[in-house]
Design a protein around this motif. Structure first.
Motif, PDB file in Angstrom:
ATOM      1  N   GLN A   1       0.966  -1.258   0.129  1.00 15.24           N
ATOM      2  CA  GLN A   1      -0.038  -0.165   0.091  1.00 15.24           C
ATOM      3  C   GLN A   1       1.006   1.384   0.025  1.00 15.24           C
ATOM      4  O   GLN A   1       0.604   2.329  -0.597  1.00 15.24           O
ATOM      5  CB  GLN A   1      -0.897  -0.021   1.180  1.00 15.24           C
ATOM      6  N   ARG A   2       1.910   1.273   0.825  1.00  9.11           N
ATOM      7  CA  ARG A   2       2.756   2.417   0.974  1.00  9.11           C
ATOM      8  C   ARG A   2       3.376   2.753  -0.251  1.00  9.11           C
ATOM      9  O   ARG A   2       3.656   3.812  -0.842  1.00  9.11           O
ATOM     10  CB  ARG A   2       3.814   2.342   2.154  1.00  9.11           C
ATOM     11  N   GLU A   3       4.078   1.797  -1.108  1.00 13.33           N
ATOM     12  CA  GLU A   3       4.648   1.714  -2.269  1.00 13.33           C
ATOM     13  C   GLU A   3       3.700   2.191  -3.328  1.00 13.33           C
ATOM     14  O   GLU A   3       4.345   3.070  -4.197  1.00 13.33           O
ATOM     15  CB  GLU A   3       5.219   0.326  -2.549  1.00 13.33           C
ATOM     16  N   PHE A   4       2.530   1.744  -3.460  1.00 11.16           N
ATOM     17  CA  PHE A   4       1.534   2.086  -4.259  1.00 11.16           C
ATOM     18  C   PHE A   4       1.444   3.762  -4.289  1.00 11.16           C
ATOM     19  O   PHE A   4       1.242   4.470  -5.336  1.00 11.16           O
ATOM     20  CB  PHE A   4       0.084   1.260  -4.310  1.00 11.16           C
ATOM     21  N   THR A   5       0.987   4.145  -3.040  1.00  7.82           N
ATOM     22  CA  THR A   5       0.662   5.444  -2.644  1.00  7.82           C
ATOM     23  C   THR A   5       2.113   6.393  -2.847  1.00  7.82           C
ATOM     24  O   THR A   5       1.592   7.337  -3.772  1.00  7.82           O
ATOM     25  CB  THR A   5       0.375   5.750  -1.242  1.00  7.82           C
ATOM     26  N   GLN A   6       3.326   6.089  -2.822  1.00  8.89           N
ATOM     27  CA  GLN A   6       4.273   6.710  -3.074  1.00  8.89           C
ATOM     28  C   GLN A   6       4.455   6.919  -4.669  1.00  8.89           C
ATOM     29  O   GLN A   6       4.843   8.117  -5.225  1.00  8.89           O
ATOM     30  CB  GLN A   6       5.572   6.210  -2.399  1.00  8.89           C
TER      31      GLN A   6
ATOM     32  N   TYR B   1       8.374   3.428 -13.051  1.00 10.50           N
ATOM     33  CA  TYR B   1       9.442   2.529 -13.077  1.00 10.50           C
ATOM     34  C   TYR B   1       9.879   2.182 -14.390  1.00 10.50           C
ATOM     35  O   TYR B   1      11.215   2.069 -14.434  1.00 10.50           O
ATOM     36  CB  TYR B   1       8.913   1.281 -12.476  1.00 10.50           C
ATOM     37  N   THR B   2       9.196   2.245 -15.409  1.00 11.79           N
ATOM     38  CA  THR B   2       9.595   2.196 -16.758  1.00 11.79           C
ATOM     39  C   THR B   2      10.250   3.474 -17.502  1.00 11.79           C
ATOM     40  O   THR B   2      11.263   3.472 -18.045  1.00 11.79           O
ATOM     41  CB  THR B   2       8.434   1.914 -17.682  1.00 11.79           C
TER      42      THR B   2
ATOM     43  N   LEU C   1      23.395   9.754  -1.720  1.00 13.60           N
ATOM     44  CA  LEU C   1      22.682   8.666  -2.730  1.00 13.60           C
ATOM     45  C   LEU C   1      22.861   7.250  -2.143  1.00 13.60           C
ATOM     46  O   LEU C   1      23.846   6.522  -2.530  1.00 13.60           O
ATOM     47  CB  LEU C   1      22.808   8.698  -4.225  1.00 13.60           C
ATOM     48  N   ILE C   2      22.336   6.723  -0.981  1.00  8.63           N
ATOM     49  CA  ILE C   2      22.800   5.622  -0.503  1.00  8.63           C
ATOM     50  C   ILE C   2      21.944   4.541  -1.036  1.00  8.63           C
ATOM     51  O   ILE C   2      20.765   4.410  -1.406  1.00  8.63           O
ATOM     52  CB  ILE C   2      22.445   5.487   1.068  1.00  8.63           C
ATOM     53  N   ASN C   3      22.749   3.341  -1.625  1.00 10.77           N
ATOM     54  CA  ASN C   3      22.378   2.235  -1.948  1.00 10.77           C
ATOM     55  C   ASN C   3      21.491   2.722  -3.464  1.00 10.77           C
ATOM     56  O   ASN C   3      20.722   1.678  -3.912  1.00 10.77           O
ATOM     57  CB  ASN C   3      21.559   1.321  -1.228  1.00 10.77           C
ATOM     58  N   ILE C   4      21.777   3.722  -4.048  1.00 13.61           N
ATOM     59  CA  ILE C   4      21.246   3.901  -5.533  1.00 13.61           C
ATOM     60  C   ILE C   4      22.235   3.813  -6.496  1.00 13.61           C
ATOM     61  O   ILE C   4      23.260   4.453  -6.499  1.00 13.61           O
ATOM     62  CB  ILE C   4      20.610   5.515  -5.326  1.00 13.61           C
ATOM     63  N   HIS C   5      22.150   2.839  -7.359  1.00 10.01           N
ATOM     64  CA  HIS C   5      22.998   2.277  -8.254  1.00 10.01           C
ATOM     65  C   HIS C   5      22.294   2.477  -9.636  1.00 10.01           C
ATOM     66  O   HIS C   5      21.071   2.366  -9.685  1.00 10.01           O
ATOM     67  CB  HIS C   5      23.751   1.202  -8.274  1.00 10.01           C
TER      68      HIS C   5
ATOM     69  N   LYS D   1      13.872  -1.007 -10.455  1.00  3.18           N
ATOM     70  CA  LYS D   1      13.570  -1.520  -8.951  1.00  3.18           C
ATOM     71  C   LYS D   1      12.567  -0.250  -8.265  1.00  3.18           C
ATOM     72  O   LYS D   1      13.146   0.585  -8.044  1.00  3.18           O
ATOM     73  CB  LYS D   1      14.795  -1.774  -8.361  1.00  3.18           C
ATOM     74  N   PRO D   2      11.579  -0.887  -7.914  1.00  2.97           N
ATOM     75  CA  PRO D   2      10.405  -0.048  -7.042  1.00  2.97           C
ATOM     76  C   PRO D   2      11.127   0.779  -5.892  1.00  2.97           C
ATOM     77  O   PRO D   2      11.227   2.011  -5.994  1.00  2.97           O
ATOM     78  CB  PRO D   2       9.424  -0.729  -6.378  1.00  2.97           C
ATOM     79  N   SER D   3      12.067  -0.023  -4.952  1.00  2.00           N
ATOM     80  CA  SER D   3      12.499   0.567  -3.848  1.00  2.00           C
ATOM     81  C   SER D   3      13.456   1.785  -3.983  1.00  2.00           C
ATOM     82  O   SER D   3      13.526   2.833  -3.524  1.00  2.00           O
ATOM     83  CB  SER D   3      12.786  -0.281  -2.819  1.00  2.00           C
ATOM     84  N   ILE D   4      14.186   1.415  -5.024  1.00  2.00           N
ATOM     85  CA  ILE D   4      15.452   2.235  -5.643  1.00  2.00           C
ATOM     86  C   ILE D   4      14.716   3.760  -6.056  1.00  2.00           C
ATOM     87  O   ILE D   4      15.377   4.764  -5.896  1.00  2.00           O
ATOM     88  CB  ILE D   4      16.614   1.380  -6.377  1.00  2.00           C
ATOM     89  N   VAL D   5      13.907   3.322  -7.166  1.00  2.00           N
ATOM     90  CA  VAL D   5      13.342   4.563  -7.789  1.00  2.00           C
ATOM     91  C   VAL D   5      12.476   5.472  -6.894  1.00  2.00           C
ATOM     92  O   VAL D   5      12.816   6.637  -6.921  1.00  2.00           O
ATOM     93  CB  VAL D   5      12.536   3.976  -8.836  1.00  2.00           C
ATOM     94  N   LEU D   6      11.708   4.854  -6.186  1.00  2.00           N
ATOM     95  CA  LEU D   6      11.076   5.620  -4.978  1.00  2.00           C
ATOM     96  C   LEU D   6      12.063   6.461  -4.116  1.00  2.00           C
ATOM     97  O   LEU D   6      11.939   7.473  -3.761  1.00  2.00           O
ATOM     98  CB  LEU D   6      10.059   4.919  -4.118  1.00  2.00           C
ATOM     99  N   GLY D   7      13.088   5.563  -3.775  1.00  2.00           N
ATOM    100  CA  GLY D   7      14.210   6.531  -2.751  1.00  2.00           C
ATOM    101  C   GLY D   7      14.705   7.432  -3.692  1.00  2.00           C
ATOM    102  O   GLY D   7      15.137   8.594  -2.843  1.00  2.00           O
ATOM    103  N   LEU D   8      14.952   7.346  -4.759  1.00  2.00           N
ATOM    104  CA  LEU D   8      15.952   8.323  -5.605  1.00  2.00           C
ATOM    105  C   LEU D   8      14.875   9.467  -5.843  1.00  2.00           C
ATOM    106  O   LEU D   8      15.142  10.935  -5.402  1.00  2.00           O
ATOM    107  CB  LEU D   8      16.294   7.844  -7.011  1.00  2.00           C
ATOM    108  N   ILE D   9      13.556   9.552  -6.250  1.00  2.00           N
ATOM    109  CA  ILE D   9      12.733  10.517  -6.255  1.00  2.00           C
ATOM    110  C   ILE D   9      12.442  11.141  -4.980  1.00  2.00           C
ATOM    111  O   ILE D   9      12.318  12.396  -4.919  1.00  2.00           O
ATOM    112  CB  ILE D   9      11.464   9.874  -6.800  1.00  2.00           C
ATOM    113  N   TRP D  10      12.333  10.355  -3.986  1.00  2.00           N
ATOM    114  CA  TRP D  10      12.166  11.102  -2.659  1.00  2.00           C
ATOM    115  C   TRP D  10      13.430  12.204  -2.498  1.00  2.00           C
ATOM    116  O   TRP D  10      13.160  13.211  -1.673  1.00  2.00           O
ATOM    117  CB  TRP D  10      11.758  10.209  -1.642  1.00  2.00           C
ATOM    118  N   THR D  11      14.588  11.379  -2.417  1.00  2.00           N
ATOM    119  CA  THR D  11      15.622  12.370  -2.359  1.00  2.00           C
ATOM    120  C   THR D  11      15.478  13.618  -3.109  1.00  2.00           C
ATOM    121  O   THR D  11      15.894  14.711  -2.681  1.00  2.00           O
ATOM    122  CB  THR D  11      16.863  11.636  -2.732  1.00  2.00           C
ATOM    123  N   ILE D  12      15.104  13.729  -4.259  1.00  2.00           N
ATOM    124  CA  ILE D  12      15.059  15.015  -5.242  1.00  2.00           C
ATOM    125  C   ILE D  12      13.892  15.559  -4.657  1.00  2.00           C
ATOM    126  O   ILE D  12      14.251  16.896  -4.645  1.00  2.00           O
ATOM    127  CB  ILE D  12      14.770  14.422  -6.593  1.00  2.00           C
ATOM    128  N   ILE D  13      12.712  15.158  -4.136  1.00  2.00           N
ATOM    129  CA  ILE D  13      11.781  15.972  -3.723  1.00  2.00           C
ATOM    130  C   ILE D  13      12.226  16.826  -2.449  1.00  2.00           C
ATOM    131  O   ILE D  13      11.972  17.976  -2.259  1.00  2.00           O
ATOM    132  CB  ILE D  13      10.385  15.303  -3.465  1.00  2.00           C
TER     133      ILE D  13
END
Length: 495
Positions: A1-6, A31-32, A81-85, A93-105
């Motif tokens: 649910q959290r991943e979908f909302t983000q 993601y694509t 950028l921790i663990n973002i490759h 990869k959802p967790s990586i993409v969402l982590g990167l976008i959150w860092t930017i936001i």
């Protein structure tokens, strides 16, 4: 649910930013779409206002290169950028993409807004301090300012939360905001902020009798229609036991952005102009004093002092940027505003002159490499000529290609010289600040080596287009004049 909302929230936020891109870009699947790298570069260019190097194609190598360019730019802004490759982004990869976008936001949106928050209340913060001596006239809210002095010296998250708290506190203690989770579930906090920003749009008494979903639906509708705030959330995203904190923060930050864009009264504007004038006067004196004090210092020490001055200058100017970058035309500016702009231009001119003098003082052979770098960068930054006369265009493009090729012939020798440069004098003291050497290497590798092939292609494309236009022009003239195919072919061959 959290991943979908983000994913949904971040995609909507990105689309609201890329609507300002030329041409506008719409993300359909985060993601694509992120895998090619162009989305990231477009987003960062809009947010930073900078032009970033990129590969124009879409093969694996070009996509990887574009993502690397984006991550390199983020690292240059001191973002961790921790663990973002690159490989994880290419795979979407959802967790990586969402982590990167959150860092930017968080960096470009929330932190920037929180920084201006502290400045608005004329309080020092890690990123904003004022060189202006406050006077009773300059601050009509001295008591309020003193009361919250320490509370603004905190993280961006807490600053945003405090701002939301204060907007809601104007409507009684019944609306309490303590976090970016369950505090927003009832929808009353969103409605209270709307009522503070635009009084009369909301009936809070009626809202207290409605359900959570009804209030959330109403708040999002009013925000979108009346405040032009994109609808990043849906009621079902918030009316749950544990709503997603990052999604709510992203949405709330848009209300803060709206509040910063509200028109100011003329009195408030003049107050800020006076503060800016005081700060500019202080900077001018500081700069003059530095030039005198460092006159007999080594290049190393002079450059170090300039770096220190610029770091402080860039932080202190943040609260004055809205008034310094006012979009008003010259005819709309008051006398004080025109004087302020003149003072700003004067200070910037003095800084640029100082930089030029320092570049000219670089020890050999770095001085010649710096001059070469500037010449190549200037040529690359120039717009390609748009000439109506194809024959003249051919001549211009040929000349540009010769100049650029001549400059790039020196690339290898300059690279070898820079990499082998021994940064110490006869007393084993550094000649140049390491940061300056790193900056020159970065420009050589990232700005010039990575973009020179595409620059050559653009020049040759311009030349070929000019030749094609000239051929078409000749064919049209000769075909009308002579008519016969053989005659035209003969004339074209001779030409």
């Amino acid at each position: 649910q959290r991943e979908f909302t983000q994913k949904k929230t971040f995609t909507s936020w990105i689309n609201s930013i890329l609507a300002k891109h030329t041409p506008p870009y719409v993300v359909s699947d985060l993601y694509t779409d992120i895998q090619q790298g162009h989305l990231l570069l477009d987003l960062l260019e809009v947010l930073s206002g900078q032009h970033l190097p990129r590969e124009k194609g879409f093969n694996t190598f070009q996509c990887r290169s574009n993502i690397e360019n984006a991550l390199t730019f983020l690292k240059s802004r001191s973002l961790k950028l921790i663990n973002i490759h690159v490989a994880d982004i290419i795979e979407g990869k959802p967790s990586i993409v969402l982590g990167l976008i959150w860092t930017i936001i968080f960096h470009f949106h929330i932190e920037e807004l929180a920084r201006t928050l502290a400045c608005t209340y004329n309080q020092p913060s890690p990123d904003c301090s004022s060189a202006v001596d406050s006077s009773p006239k300059a601050s009509r809210s001295a008591k309020k300012s003193a009361k919250i002095k320490e509370r603004w010296k905190m993280s961006a998250t807490k600053a945003l939360l405090l701002w939301a708290k204060e907007q809601c506190s104007l409507h009684g203690s019944a609306i309490s905001v303590t976090d970016f989770k369950s505090s927003w579930r009832s929808g009353l906090a969103f409605l209270a902020i709307i009522q503070t920003l635009r009084p009369g749009l909301v009936d809070l008494e009626k809202a207290k009798a409605r359900s959570n979903k009804e209030n959330l639906k109403e708040a999002f509708r009013i925000a979108e229609l009346e405040l032009n705030i994109p609808r990043l959330l849906e009621p079902e995203d918030v009316d749950i036991v544990n709503p997603d904190e990052k999604s709510i923060m992203t949405y709330v930050a848009q209300f803060l952005q709206y509040s910063k864009n509200l028109p100011e009264s003329e009195e408030d504007l003049q107050e800020k102009v006076r503060e800016a004038m005081g700060w500019l006067a202080a900077q001018e004196k500081k700069l003059e004093k530095l030039l005198v004090e460092t006159e007999n210092e080594t290049y190393y020490q002079k450059y170090k002092e300039m770096m220190s001055f610029m770091e402080t200058f860039n932080q202190e100017k943040i609260p004055f940027l809205p008034v310094l970058s006012s979009k008003r035309g010259e005819t709309e500016l008051s006398g004080d505003q025109q004087q302020m702009r003149e003072e700003w231009d004067k200070v910037i001119s003095q800084i640029n002159e100082w930089k030029v003098k320092l570049e000219q003082m670089l020890p050999s052979p770095l001085g010649s490499i710096e001059a070469w770098l500037q010449e190549v960068e200037h040529l690359q930054a120039e717009d390609l000529p748009d000439l109506q006369d194809p024959f003249k265009a051919m001549s211009v493009f040929r000349e540009i290609i010769v100049i650029f090729k001549g400059l790039m012939d020196c690339f290898d020798s300059h690279l070898d010289t820079l990499q082998s440069f021994k940064n110490e004098d006869e007393k084993n003291m550094p000649l140049v600040l390491p940061e300056k050497l790193q900056e020159m290497k970065r420009r050589l590798f990232s700005n010039i080596r990575s973009t020179s092939p595409s620059t050559f292609l653009e020049y040759h494309y311009g030349l070929c287009s000019a030749i094609a236009n000239e051929v078409k022009l000749k064919l049209n003239i000769w075909d009308m004049k002579y008519g016969a195919k053989e005659s035209v072919e003969s004339l074209l061959e001779n030409w």
